[in-house]
Design a protein around this motif. Structure first.
Motif, PDB file in Angstrom:
ATOM      1  N   TYR A   1     -22.881  29.553 -29.178  1.00  0.00           N
ATOM      2  CA  TYR A   1     -23.353  29.693 -27.785  1.00  0.00           C
ATOM      3  C   TYR A   1     -23.844  28.464 -27.392  1.00  0.00           C
ATOM      4  O   TYR A   1     -24.896  27.740 -28.024  1.00  0.00           O
ATOM      5  N   TYR A   2     -23.290  27.809 -26.374  1.00  0.00           N
ATOM      6  CA  TYR A   2     -23.845  26.472 -25.612  1.00  0.00           C
ATOM      7  C   TYR A   2     -24.186  26.828 -24.164  1.00  0.00           C
ATOM      8  O   TYR A   2     -23.730  27.534 -23.531  1.00  0.00           O
ATOM      9  N   CYS A   3     -25.198  25.914 -23.888  1.00  0.00           N
ATOM     10  CA  CYS A   3     -25.635  26.001 -22.673  1.00  0.00           C
ATOM     11  C   CYS A   3     -25.146  24.592 -21.960  1.00  0.00           C
ATOM     12  O   CYS A   3     -25.081  23.506 -22.609  1.00  0.00           O
ATOM     13  N   ALA A   4     -25.095  24.792 -20.728  1.00  0.00           N
ATOM     14  CA  ALA A   4     -24.483  23.482 -19.953  1.00  0.00           C
ATOM     15  C   ALA A   4     -25.242  23.402 -18.379  1.00  0.00           C
ATOM     16  O   ALA A   4     -25.532  24.149 -17.850  1.00  0.00           O
ATOM     17  N   ALA A   5     -25.201  22.231 -18.104  1.00  0.00           N
ATOM     18  CA  ALA A   5     -25.864  21.792 -16.545  1.00  0.00           C
ATOM     19  C   ALA A   5     -25.031  21.163 -15.937  1.00  0.00           C
ATOM     20  O   ALA A   5     -24.579  19.997 -16.411  1.00  0.00           O
ATOM     21  N   ASP A   6     -24.551  21.360 -14.755  1.00  0.00           N
ATOM     22  CA  ASP A   6     -23.959  20.614 -13.842  1.00  0.00           C
ATOM     23  C   ASP A   6     -24.451  20.700 -12.431  1.00  0.00           C
ATOM     24  O   ASP A   6     -24.716  21.818 -12.060  1.00  0.00           O
ATOM     25  N   PRO A   7     -24.692  19.369 -11.859  1.00  0.00           N
ATOM     26  CA  PRO A   7     -25.072  19.578 -10.568  1.00  0.00           C
ATOM     27  C   PRO A   7     -23.921  19.922  -9.497  1.00  0.00           C
ATOM     28  O   PRO A   7     -24.598  20.438  -8.236  1.00  0.00           O
ATOM     29  N   ARG A   8     -22.954  20.064  -9.770  1.00  0.00           N
ATOM     30  CA  ARG A   8     -21.911  20.357  -8.595  1.00  0.00           C
ATOM     31  C   ARG A   8     -21.693  21.987  -8.816  1.00  0.00           C
ATOM     32  O   ARG A   8     -21.168  22.451  -7.645  1.00  0.00           O
TER      33      ARG A   8
ATOM     34  N   PRO B   1     -19.797  24.222 -10.627  1.00  0.00           N
ATOM     35  CA  PRO B   1     -18.182  24.666 -10.733  1.00  0.00           C
ATOM     36  C   PRO B   1     -18.296  26.313 -10.932  1.00  0.00           C
ATOM     37  O   PRO B   1     -19.262  26.828 -11.567  1.00  0.00           O
ATOM     38  N   PRO B   2     -17.172  26.882 -10.884  1.00  0.00           N
ATOM     39  CA  PRO B   2     -16.968  28.106 -11.168  1.00  0.00           C
ATOM     40  C   PRO B   2     -16.985  28.404 -12.616  1.00  0.00           C
ATOM     41  O   PRO B   2     -16.685  27.332 -13.316  1.00  0.00           O
ATOM     42  N   LEU B   3     -17.312  29.423 -13.113  1.00  0.00           N
ATOM     43  CA  LEU B   3     -17.520  29.424 -14.665  1.00  0.00           C
ATOM     44  C   LEU B   3     -15.973  29.739 -15.496  1.00  0.00           C
ATOM     45  O   LEU B   3     -15.862  30.517 -16.097  1.00  0.00           O
ATOM     46  N   GLN B   4     -15.570  28.186 -15.414  1.00  0.00           N
ATOM     47  CA  GLN B   4     -14.271  28.126 -16.361  1.00  0.00           C
ATOM     48  C   GLN B   4     -14.633  26.768 -17.055  1.00  0.00           C
ATOM     49  O   GLN B   4     -14.886  25.765 -16.553  1.00  0.00           O
ATOM     50  N   TYR B   5     -14.495  26.845 -18.303  1.00  0.00           N
ATOM     51  CA  TYR B   5     -14.714  25.578 -19.157  1.00  0.00           C
ATOM     52  C   TYR B   5     -14.376  24.568 -18.897  1.00  0.00           C
ATOM     53  O   TYR B   5     -14.643  23.435 -18.665  1.00  0.00           O
ATOM     54  N   ARG B   6     -12.972  24.501 -18.116  1.00  0.00           N
ATOM     55  CA  ARG B   6     -12.159  23.252 -17.925  1.00  0.00           C
ATOM     56  C   ARG B   6     -12.695  22.539 -17.120  1.00  0.00           C
ATOM     57  O   ARG B   6     -12.418  21.316 -16.636  1.00  0.00           O
ATOM     58  N   LEU B   7     -13.450  23.295 -16.265  1.00  0.00           N
ATOM     59  CA  LEU B   7     -14.316  22.721 -14.725  1.00  0.00           C
ATOM     60  C   LEU B   7     -15.665  22.028 -15.195  1.00  0.00           C
ATOM     61  O   LEU B   7     -16.402  21.687 -14.463  1.00  0.00           O
TER      62      LEU B   7
END
Length: 122
Positions: free
Chosen positions: A91-98, A100-106
């Protein structure tokens, strides 16, 4: 950076709480998501939380069993209940200021943690 913790071995039907702790970034400026990757499979989105309105989203496979929440200003939790062997993954967590929808490629350009192993087995 992001650091995940809380993984481990649990029996089917059990629970775990994962933590994602941020350092060097202000989480309020990001959308945070949890992803997982099972052996031999691609990385899939599990859940995400948007701090602007505290809205949450879950994949169909975990809806009703997992809960994402904000802990301290630097921590996001993933409470996982009624675990099954199919939940076994890193399990990984990720942070993105944009946000995006919950799709890994995004999320490939997001800030990622190193992952924590969750194993569900009798």
């Amino acid at each position: 950076q992001l650091v995940e913790s809380g993984g481990g071995l649990v029996r089917p039907g059990g629970s775990l709480r994962l933590s994602c702790t941020a350092s060097g970034l202000i989480l309020d400026r990001y959308q945070v998501a949890w992803f997982r990757q099972a052996p031999g499979k691609g990385r899939e989105g599990v859940s995400t939380i948007r701090f602007s309105d505290m809205s949450t989203l879950y994949s169909d496979s975990v809806k009703g069993r997992f809960t994402i929440s904000r802990g301290t200003k630097d921590t996001v939790y993933l409470q996982m209940n009624n675990l099954t062997p199919e939940d076994t993954a890193v399990y990984y967590c990720a942070a993105d200021p944009r946000g995006p929808p919950l799709q890994y490629r995004l999320w490939t350009s997001a800030i990622w943690g190193q992952g924590t192993q969750v194993t569900v087995s009798a």
